[in-house]
Design an enzyme around this catalytic site. Sequence first.
Site, short mmCIF file in Angstrom:
data_model
loop_
_atom_site.label_atom_id
_atom_site.label_comp_id
_atom_site.label_asym_id
_atom_site.label_seq_id
_atom_site.Cartn_x
_atom_site.Cartn_y
_atom_site.Cartn_z
N GLU A 165 0.82 -1.21 0.00
CA GLU A 165 0.00 0.00 0.00
C GLU A 165 0.85 1.26 0.00
O GLU A 165 0.55 2.24 0.67
CB GLU A 165 -0.95 -0.04 1.20
CG GLU A 165 -1.91 -1.23 1.13
CD GLU A 165 -2.81 -1.36 2.33
OE1 GLU A 165 -2.44 -0.89 3.42
OE2 GLU A 165 -3.89 -1.95 2.17
N CYS A 166 1.90 1.24 -0.79
CA CYS A 166 2.87 2.34 -0.85
C CYS A 166 2.80 3.00 -2.23
O CYS A 166 2.45 2.35 -3.22
CB CYS A 166 4.28 1.78 -0.59
SG CYS A 166 5.62 2.97 -0.76
N GLY A 167 3.14 4.25 -2.30
CA GLY A 167 3.20 4.94 -3.59
C GLY A 167 4.23 4.34 -4.54
O GLY A 167 4.14 4.51 -5.75
#
Length: 176
Positions: free
Chosen positions: A54-56
């Site tokens: 769930e990271c950019g």
Amino acid sequence: MKRTLFALLWAAPLAAVAACPPLLNHQVPALMGGKLNLCEYSGKAVVVVNTASECGFTPQYKNLQKLWQDYRAKGLVVVGFPSDDFNQELDKDADVASFCQSNYGVSFPMSSRVKVRGSDAHPFYQALAEASGTTPKWNFYKYVISADGKTVTAFSSLTRPDSAEFLKAVGAALPR
């Protein structure tokens, strides 16, 4: 003659185990059970990356998978280490595996969720920090380990796996 052949067949695997560089002399729980024995990657260039679903920077999975596919036959292995050290990883290993496979077709080896920073970091990550002089600053921090296991080059999360700088380091790390 038979004894000599037998001795050679037994000595080859033992020599491979003995040749494991100290940096790779670690086992890590695998994402879907079992263990990843990092000594199995002795003699190969190894790209190590701490990941989070769930990271950019999560779209880097696509380029990491392409790197794995393009350089695997040349002696490269990519190993992903899901980590919630920055509060952006899914809670269960099965969910991480499903996410990586369904969204990015990840087929390179991946560990179970591990700590990558601090005193409770997995011993492999502690060894990486010592060898490189740096710990992951964020998700998708990358290390390139040379085929002899002696040289470690660290790359920030901002360095894409398909960047010229990164690919140059991978090329230099490949077995000769």
